[in-house]
Design a protein around this motif. Structure first.
Motif, short mmCIF file in Angstrom:
data_model
loop_
_atom_site.label_atom_id
_atom_site.label_comp_id
_atom_site.label_asym_id
_atom_site.label_seq_id
_atom_site.Cartn_x
_atom_site.Cartn_y
_atom_site.Cartn_z
N VAL A 5 0.85 -1.18 0.00
CA VAL A 5 0.00 0.00 0.00
C VAL A 5 0.88 1.23 0.00
O VAL A 5 1.80 1.35 0.80
N ARG A 6 0.60 2.13 -0.91
CA ARG A 6 1.32 3.39 -0.96
C ARG A 6 0.43 4.48 -0.38
O ARG A 6 -0.73 4.57 -0.71
N CYS A 7 0.98 5.29 0.47
CA CYS A 7 0.22 6.38 1.06
C CYS A 7 0.36 7.61 0.17
O CYS A 7 1.45 8.18 0.07
N ALA A 14 8.14 11.31 4.39
CA ALA A 14 8.39 10.28 3.41
C ALA A 14 7.29 9.22 3.45
O ALA A 14 6.58 9.07 4.44
N GLY A 15 7.17 8.48 2.35
CA GLY A 15 6.30 7.34 2.33
C GLY A 15 6.93 6.19 3.11
O GLY A 15 8.11 6.23 3.46
N PHE A 16 6.13 5.17 3.40
CA PHE A 16 6.65 4.01 4.09
C PHE A 16 6.89 2.93 3.05
O PHE A 16 5.95 2.35 2.51
N GLN A 67 -1.04 5.29 8.24
CA GLN A 67 -2.07 5.21 7.21
C GLN A 67 -2.01 3.87 6.46
O GLN A 67 -3.04 3.26 6.16
N THR A 68 -0.81 3.42 6.17
CA THR A 68 -0.63 2.16 5.46
C THR A 68 -1.17 0.99 6.27
O THR A 68 -1.84 0.09 5.73
N VAL A 71 -5.06 0.93 6.13
CA VAL A 71 -5.55 0.44 4.85
C VAL A 71 -5.35 -1.06 4.72
O VAL A 71 -6.25 -1.81 4.32
N LYS A 72 -4.17 -1.52 5.06
CA LYS A 72 -3.86 -2.95 4.93
C LYS A 72 -4.75 -3.79 5.83
O LYS A 72 -5.22 -4.87 5.43
N ALA A 73 -4.98 -3.33 7.07
CA ALA A 73 -5.82 -4.09 8.00
C ALA A 73 -7.24 -4.24 7.45
O ALA A 73 -7.82 -5.34 7.48
#
Length: 257
Positions: A5-7, A14-16, A67-68, A71-73
């Motif tokens: 998942v991209r935030c 930065a993104g994770f 946030q990632t 969404v993933k959960a």
């Protein structure tokens, strides 16, 4: 396979970039012999444990990570098919990653809508082991409650401000820290502390969840104290992107005295 998942539009950071997935561990109602909730626990998609993943979280990517995980959960929970059956999804969140609750919840709401996961089946839990600004946290919790989410304090009794927060906001659930549960069958002081805590929570209308149960004797003491909701290896270990069928004490043979 669940993709990374991209935030999008991550705020000031930065993104994770580490691909993650979620393991799920059941929270059970030992009276009904049913699964009350599934807690989503972060894992690396490459097999990394939670500690290795969390070690990659910094001030720069904390927002993107939080946030990632949300969404993933929701994505995997919807794929596994629970929520509509009344089972809750418990998601850990980082209060210090939430700069403004109404703005930071948008992706969560959009994801729940996309995957048709009911909002009233989501519990947001935070740990009091992270030093927090009480006013900021209360704003988050009140906003989430107004939106229909459930809230929980995790690891209660282990951190900085649990009682202070409890005096200002009563969440739906409090999860008792596993260190207070461990060996409670042989520790009179722990039993006394937990008994008092349970009385306070009941008086406030807060439901207690005890976590970290590993033995029949720990379970038996907690049941004697009136605890209905429990979590721990005794009932089921986390399963990556899958649901663990819990084992209930009723289906076991109690150890002989």
């Amino acid at each position: 396979m669940h993709s990374q998942v991209r935030c999008e539009g991550c705020r000031n950071g930065a993104g994770f970039d580490l691909p993650i997935t979620m393991a799920f561990q059941p929270i059970v109602n030992v009276v009904e012999g049913s699964v009350f909730a599934q807690e989503a626990l972060v894992r690396g998609a490459n097999g990394a444990g939670a500690g290795q993943v969390l070690a990659q979280v910094s001030d720069d990517n904390r927002y993107a990570f939080d946030q990632t995980c949300r969404v993933k959960a929701i994505e995997i929970a919807a794929d596994l098919g629970f929520g509509d059956d009344g089972t809750y999804l418990s998601i850990n969140f980082l209060p210090n990653a939430v700069y403004e609750p109404n703005a930071c919840i948008r992706l969560t709401l959009a994801t729940a809508t996309k995957f048709k996961f009911p909002l009233d089946r989501i519990i947001f839990e935070f740990t009091e082991s992270e030093k927090l600004d009480a006013g900021h946290l209360l704003n988050i919790l009140e906003t989430y409650r107004a939106m229909g989410f459930k809230t929980a304090i995790d690891d209660f009794g282990s951190g900085y401000s649990g009682l202070l927060i409890l005096s200002k906001f009563q969440p739906d659930f409090v999860k008792i820290d596993m260190d207070l549960v461990r060996d409670i069958d042989t520790d009179r002081v722990k039993r006394s502390i937990l008994k008092g805590t349970l009385g306070i929570l009941a008086d406030l209308g807060v439901t207690t969840i005890c976590e970290g149960i590993e033995t029949y004797d720990e379970y038996a003491v907690l049941r004697d104290l009136g605890v209905d909701l429990m979590q721990g290896y005794y009932f089921g270990r986390p399963s990556v992107a899958a649901l663990t069928p819990p084992v209930f004490p009723q289906s076991r043979t109690a150890p002989s005295a």
